[in-house]
Write a protein that holds these residues in place. Structure first.
Motif, short mmCIF file in Angstrom:
data_model
loop_
_atom_site.label_atom_id
_atom_site.label_comp_id
_atom_site.label_asym_id
_atom_site.label_seq_id
_atom_site.Cartn_x
_atom_site.Cartn_y
_atom_site.Cartn_z
N GLY A 49 34.93 27.89 53.99
CA GLY A 49 35.91 28.36 53.99
C GLY A 49 36.17 28.99 53.03
O GLY A 49 35.43 29.71 52.21
N VAL A 50 37.35 30.21 52.75
CA VAL A 50 37.55 30.90 51.82
C VAL A 50 37.69 29.82 50.26
O VAL A 50 38.31 28.87 50.30
N ILE A 51 37.23 30.70 49.41
CA ILE A 51 37.03 30.45 48.05
C ILE A 51 38.55 30.73 47.33
O ILE A 51 38.89 32.01 48.08
N ALA A 52 38.81 30.57 46.34
CA ALA A 52 39.65 31.22 45.21
C ALA A 52 38.91 32.40 44.28
O ALA A 52 37.48 31.45 44.34
N HIS A 53 39.66 33.30 43.61
CA HIS A 53 39.38 34.44 43.21
C HIS A 53 39.02 33.67 41.74
O HIS A 53 39.35 32.33 41.34
N GLY A 54 37.51 33.73 41.32
CA GLY A 54 37.05 33.65 40.38
C GLY A 54 38.47 34.14 39.18
O GLY A 54 39.13 32.91 38.26
N MET A 55 38.23 35.13 39.35
CA MET A 55 39.95 35.35 38.20
C MET A 55 41.22 35.12 38.47
O MET A 55 41.96 34.77 37.50
N LEU A 56 41.23 34.10 39.38
CA LEU A 56 42.59 33.16 39.47
C LEU A 56 42.55 31.98 38.39
O LEU A 56 43.10 31.55 37.17
N SER A 57 41.04 31.15 38.35
CA SER A 57 40.97 30.45 37.20
C SER A 57 41.27 31.02 36.40
O SER A 57 41.30 29.98 34.80
N MET A 58 40.48 32.40 35.46
CA MET A 58 40.67 32.40 33.94
C MET A 58 42.12 32.96 34.15
O MET A 58 42.76 32.19 33.00
N ALA A 59 43.16 33.17 35.18
CA ALA A 59 44.22 33.70 34.34
C ALA A 59 45.22 32.17 34.43
O ALA A 59 45.98 32.05 33.46
N PHE A 60 44.71 31.21 35.32
CA PHE A 60 45.16 29.93 34.78
C PHE A 60 44.53 29.12 33.42
O PHE A 60 45.53 28.72 32.36
N LEU A 61 43.98 29.77 33.32
CA LEU A 61 43.47 29.01 31.55
C LEU A 61 44.30 30.52 30.54
O LEU A 61 44.27 29.71 29.87
N GLY A 62 44.27 31.58 31.05
CA GLY A 62 45.75 32.27 30.31
C GLY A 62 47.17 31.16 29.87
O GLY A 62 47.33 31.55 28.91
N GLN A 63 47.33 31.09 31.46
CA GLN A 63 47.91 30.25 30.98
C GLN A 63 48.21 28.97 30.14
O GLN A 63 49.18 28.41 29.01
#
Lengths: 133, 156
Positions: A49-63
């Motif tokens: 099914g759909v998968i999350a953007h890799g850059m979303l995980s990176m953005a989380f790490l920025g958080q």
């Protein structure tokens, strides 16, 4: 915030990944690759099914680093994309300070960071540097 | 497919990037951020910033804005074998609403590696440098794209 080598950064547990978040992130980031919000396309590419953007995980790490050190204190983020993030996954962000060094008269923390899923699988990992003063 | 060598030498045009309050709020909301420095101008000023602070990976939205500026669509990658392998950001100045940046993409590295199951893997690093109106460096982003080795041909 002040840390010493060996200290852990305060962990953050994100809400389960929902399709609406992927749609919001697509709009906010400009990444409209259909595998992130259209199941039919995702399945035609061999995904469940759909998968999350890799850059979303990176953005989380920025958080993670912004909240550990204070917003705007991150000096560098560098990650490897290692695993896929599926709908419903609960991503935990964690990190540890490997080294504190002085640069241009300021204290800089060098950290290992990672985003892991509910099964403990590392989806994104890397290194961050943040100013402590 | 081998990369077109002319793409590697090409100078990609500079592009403009205006940092807007609404876009910062939208991006922060999509990430589930709660820190008011991304939403409330007074809170951002109280924290020492001139305006709303952009979250760390905010400049990412510019990669897809204009094909002319971005080397990626010109690399000749097979989309089925293309991966975004690594990403790096270096922060030199805080990025806040109201800033007007200029960005430019350059291919800084291109190398081939033997794949684990034979065939060639290609690694390309695209660097984007963002400067402010005074010409000062604000951020540098580095994207590592990988084209994985072609799968072995199926027997007939």
């Amino acid at each position: 915030m002040s840390y010493r080598a060996g200290d852990r950064l305060p962990e953050i547990v994100k809400d389960p990944i929902a399709k609406v978040q992927l749609v919001m992130y697509a709009g906010a980031s400009g990444d409209f690759n259909l595998i992130h919000f259209d199941d039919e396309t995702a399945r035609s590419r061999g995904l469940k099914g759909v998968i999350a953007h890799g850059m979303l995980s990176m953005a989380f790490l920025g958080q993670l680093t912004d909240s550990a050190f204070g917003a705007g204190r991150t000096r560098r983020l560098e990650v490897n994309f290692r695993g896929m993030v599926n709908l419903g996954d609960v991503i935990t962000l964690r990190g540890a300070v490997d080294e504190v060094r002085e640069e241009r008269g300021r204290a800089l923390a060098v950290c290992s960071i990672e985003a892991v899923n509910q099964e403990g699988g590392v989806v994104t990992s890397g290194q961050a540097e943040a100013w402590m003063d | 497919m081998p990369l077109d060598p002319t793409v590697l030498e090409r100078e990609f045009p500079e592009f403009e990037f205006n940092v807007e309050r609404g876009k910062i709020r939208e991006f922060a909301m999509a990430l589930g951020l709660k820190d008011p420095v991304h939403f409330d101008v007074e809170a951002a000023r109280a924290a020492g910033y001139d305006d709303l602070l952009a979250p760390p990976t905010f400049t990412r939205q510019f990669w897809h804005e204009n094909d002319e500026n971005d080397p990626m669509p010109h690399l000749g990658y097979d989309p089925k074998r293309r991966l975004h392998g690594e990403q790096e950001f270096e922060y030199h100045k805080p990025l806040v609403a109201g800033m007007s940046l200029r960005g430019r993409n350059v291919i800084v590295s291109n190398r081939e590696k033997e794949g684990r199951r034979g065939g060639k893997m290609i690694f390309v690093v695209i660097e984007t440098r963002f400067v402010d109106e005074g010409g000062e460096l604000v951020q540098v982003a580095r994207r590592t794209l990988i084209e994985t080795a072609a799968p072995p041909k199926e027997s007939e």
